[in-house]
Design a protein around this motif. Structure first.
Motif, PDB file in Angstrom:
ATOM      1  N   UNK A 144       0.807  -1.215   0.000  1.00 62.89           N
ATOM      2  CA  UNK A 144       0.000   0.000   0.000  1.00 62.89           C
ATOM      3  C   UNK A 144       0.842   1.266   0.000  1.00 62.89           C
ATOM      4  N   UNK A 145       1.954   1.255   0.739  1.00 67.27           N
ATOM      5  CA  UNK A 145       2.794   2.459   0.756  1.00 67.27           C
ATOM      6  C   UNK A 145       3.299   2.806  -0.639  1.00 67.27           C
ATOM      7  N   UNK A 187       0.397   0.692  16.082  1.00 67.59           N
ATOM      8  CA  UNK A 187       0.426  -0.267  14.982  1.00 67.59           C
ATOM      9  C   UNK A 187      -0.349   0.332  13.808  1.00 67.59           C
ATOM     10  N   UNK A 188       0.415   0.853  12.825  1.00 73.52           N
ATOM     11  CA  UNK A 188       1.870   0.781  12.649  1.00 73.52           C
ATOM     12  C   UNK A 188       2.612   1.750  13.560  1.00 73.52           C
ATOM     13  N   UNK A 225       2.808  -3.878   5.119  1.00 74.83           N
ATOM     14  CA  UNK A 225       3.220  -3.440   3.790  1.00 74.83           C
ATOM     15  C   UNK A 225       4.595  -2.785   3.756  1.00 74.83           C
ATOM     16  N   UNK A 226       5.120  -2.383   4.898  1.00 77.22           N
ATOM     17  CA  UNK A 226       6.508  -1.923   4.933  1.00 77.22           C
ATOM     18  C   UNK A 226       7.431  -3.001   5.491  1.00 77.22           C
ATOM     19  N   UNK A 273       7.152  -6.103   5.108  1.00 76.06           N
ATOM     20  CA  UNK A 273       7.381  -7.089   4.048  1.00 76.06           C
ATOM     21  C   UNK A 273       8.625  -6.739   3.238  1.00 76.06           C
ATOM     22  N   UNK A 274       8.909  -5.451   3.135  1.00 75.62           N
ATOM     23  CA  UNK A 274      10.094  -4.997   2.401  1.00 75.62           C
ATOM     24  C   UNK A 274      11.338  -4.987   3.272  1.00 75.62           C
ATOM     25  N   UNK A 275      11.166  -4.710   4.555  1.00 79.80           N
ATOM     26  CA  UNK A 275      12.319  -4.395   5.401  1.00 79.80           C
ATOM     27  C   UNK A 275      12.752  -5.480   6.374  1.00 79.80           C
ATOM     28  N   UNK A 276      12.105  -6.646   6.362  1.00 85.09           N
ATOM     29  CA  UNK A 276      12.470  -7.707   7.313  1.00 85.09           C
ATOM     30  C   UNK A 276      13.148  -8.890   6.633  1.00 85.09           C
TER      31      UNK A 276
END
Length: 412
Positions: free
Chosen positions: A126-127, A152-153, A244-245, A247-250
């Protein structure tokens, strides 16, 4: 160093933000509150003075503002000499307020992802549909824009990063669990703006699993969690911003979000949804009037801010983070417990608003002191978690951890 804060919004979360900014105005400087209805700002200001929340004498003023009007927002930022904007208005405002901050060169902080009124559950992440499209411009202009800095977030993102940095060599799973074990005494109500709250649950449930987006239906997958203080509670897999963030950063870890719901809430929600009353698409009445069903439901439900006086019980929100440590499987649960009654006594809001409103003030303080003034756009897990968690410990949201060594406070 940055000083002077402009708070956009005047709901229950904004009330918490205003109180916490006042309690820390030695760091944050002047405080301004802006809303479409100035009377709401004035009510918050009266509450701050009633609680004697101002740490030191200073400016605390309210303003009428349509924050969708970018030029008007820019003018207010300039006239108030604000250097940090905390956006806790409706999520429909995010991109307008962000643009005003980018054009005036001031720091931007929000607590939820941008939404468009006529769209629900857009293509993930989404971001990537809105905020991240401005990332390059933010960095080019040296604009600090911190996204999703609520609980959260927000705090849960910091918890995931902390687990990755401090407790695990490799993270394989992040399960965020949000349980409200409190009771507001109403037949039915939402803890946030009903229009935004319901939109979270009427679309597709997205989670990040096995390197791809997985889709489910709301209330399709439930799980019982045995949590500190609040006990065993049923939670359901939901779609939520932080997935949604993270997922990219972990680094490829599975990321899921679970929220607790009672049978009564699910029954009422299901009836409203099946009747079409949660639709954001306009319909015409027999008299020829055009109405949006979701807005009608919002109009007849209690104002979330009105729930605070009678709210009892506690919340428990945290991250179960699983992975490997020294070649062995390990799980940590990093969490916070908040008390509705204590929140009301301190700032006049219920615990849900408290958990959402304290973190953006901590973020603003870290921007003010320079630790989070990163001159670019960032989600919370892209920032150092330790100063954030330490500051939250001090200003009202203490962090704890459960693992093989027991249950203990987290501080650095």
């Amino acid at each position: 160093m940055k000083k002077n804060v402009l708070i956009i919004g005047a709901g229950g979360v904004a009330q918490v933000v205003a109180h916490k900014c006042a309690q820390n105005n030695d760091v944050l400087g002047d405080i301004h509150i802006a809303s479409r209805t100035k009377a709401k700002c004035d009510k918050i200001i009266a509450s701050v003075h009633e609680k004697k929340a101002m740490k030191q004498p200073g400016v605390l003023e309210g303003h009428a503002l349509d924050a969708l009007d970018i030029e008007a927002t820019k003018a207010l930022i300039t006239s108030t000499k604000s250097e940090i904007v905390i956006n806790v208005g409706t999520a429909f405002l995010n991109m307008s307020v962000l643009r005003a901050c980018m054009d005036t060169g001031v720091a931007y902080i929000d607590t939820a992802i941008h939404e468009e009124p006529g769209k629900i559950c857009e293509t993930p992440p989404w971001y990537g549909n809105y905020e991240w499209k401005r990332a390059a411009e933010c960095e080019e202009k040296g604009i600090t824009a911190i996204l999703g800095a609520g609980f959260d977030p927000g705090v849960v993102n910091a918890y995931a990063k902390l687990a990755k940095d401090e407790y695990l060599d490799k993270v394989t799973d992040v399960d965020i669990v949000d349980i409200n074990a409190g009771s507001h005494g109403k037949y039915f109500a939402t803890n946030f703006d009903p229009e935004i709250n319901f939109r979270e649950f009427t679309g597709v449930v997205y989670s990040w699993q096995n390197g791809q987006w997985q889709t489910n239906k709301m209330f399709e997958i439930g799980k019982d969690y045995d949590l500190p203080v609040v006990g065993t509670r049923r939670a359901y897999l939901c779609g939520h911003d932080e997935v949604h963030s993270l997922a990219k950063n972990m680094d490829g870890a599975n990321v899921r979000f679970w929220m607790g719901f009672g049978d009564h809430y699910i029954n009422v929600f299901t009836v409203l949804k099946n009747l079409g009353l949660l639709s954001e698409q306009p319909v015409k009445t027999a008299e020829g009037q055009e109405v949006v069903p979701l807005k009608v439901v919002k109009a007849v439900l209690p104002d979330p801010a009105s729930l605070a006086p009678g709210y009892e019980g506690k919340t428990c929100i945290g991250d179960y983070v699983k992975g490997l440590k020294d070649g062995k499987e390990k799980t940590v649960f990093i969490y916070n417990v908040a008390n509705h009654k204590e929140a009301y006594e301190e700032v006049g809001s219920q615990g849900i608003s408290y958990t959402a409103g304290v973190p953006p003030v901590a973020a603003a303080m870290l921007v003010a002191t320079g630790e989070w003034d990163v001159k670019k756009m960032a989600n919370v897990e892209e920032l150092p978690p330790k100063p954030f968690i330490n500051l939250l410990n001090r200003i009202g949201l203490p962090t704890r951890i459960q693992d093989e060594d027991g249950d203990r406070a987290v501080s650095f």
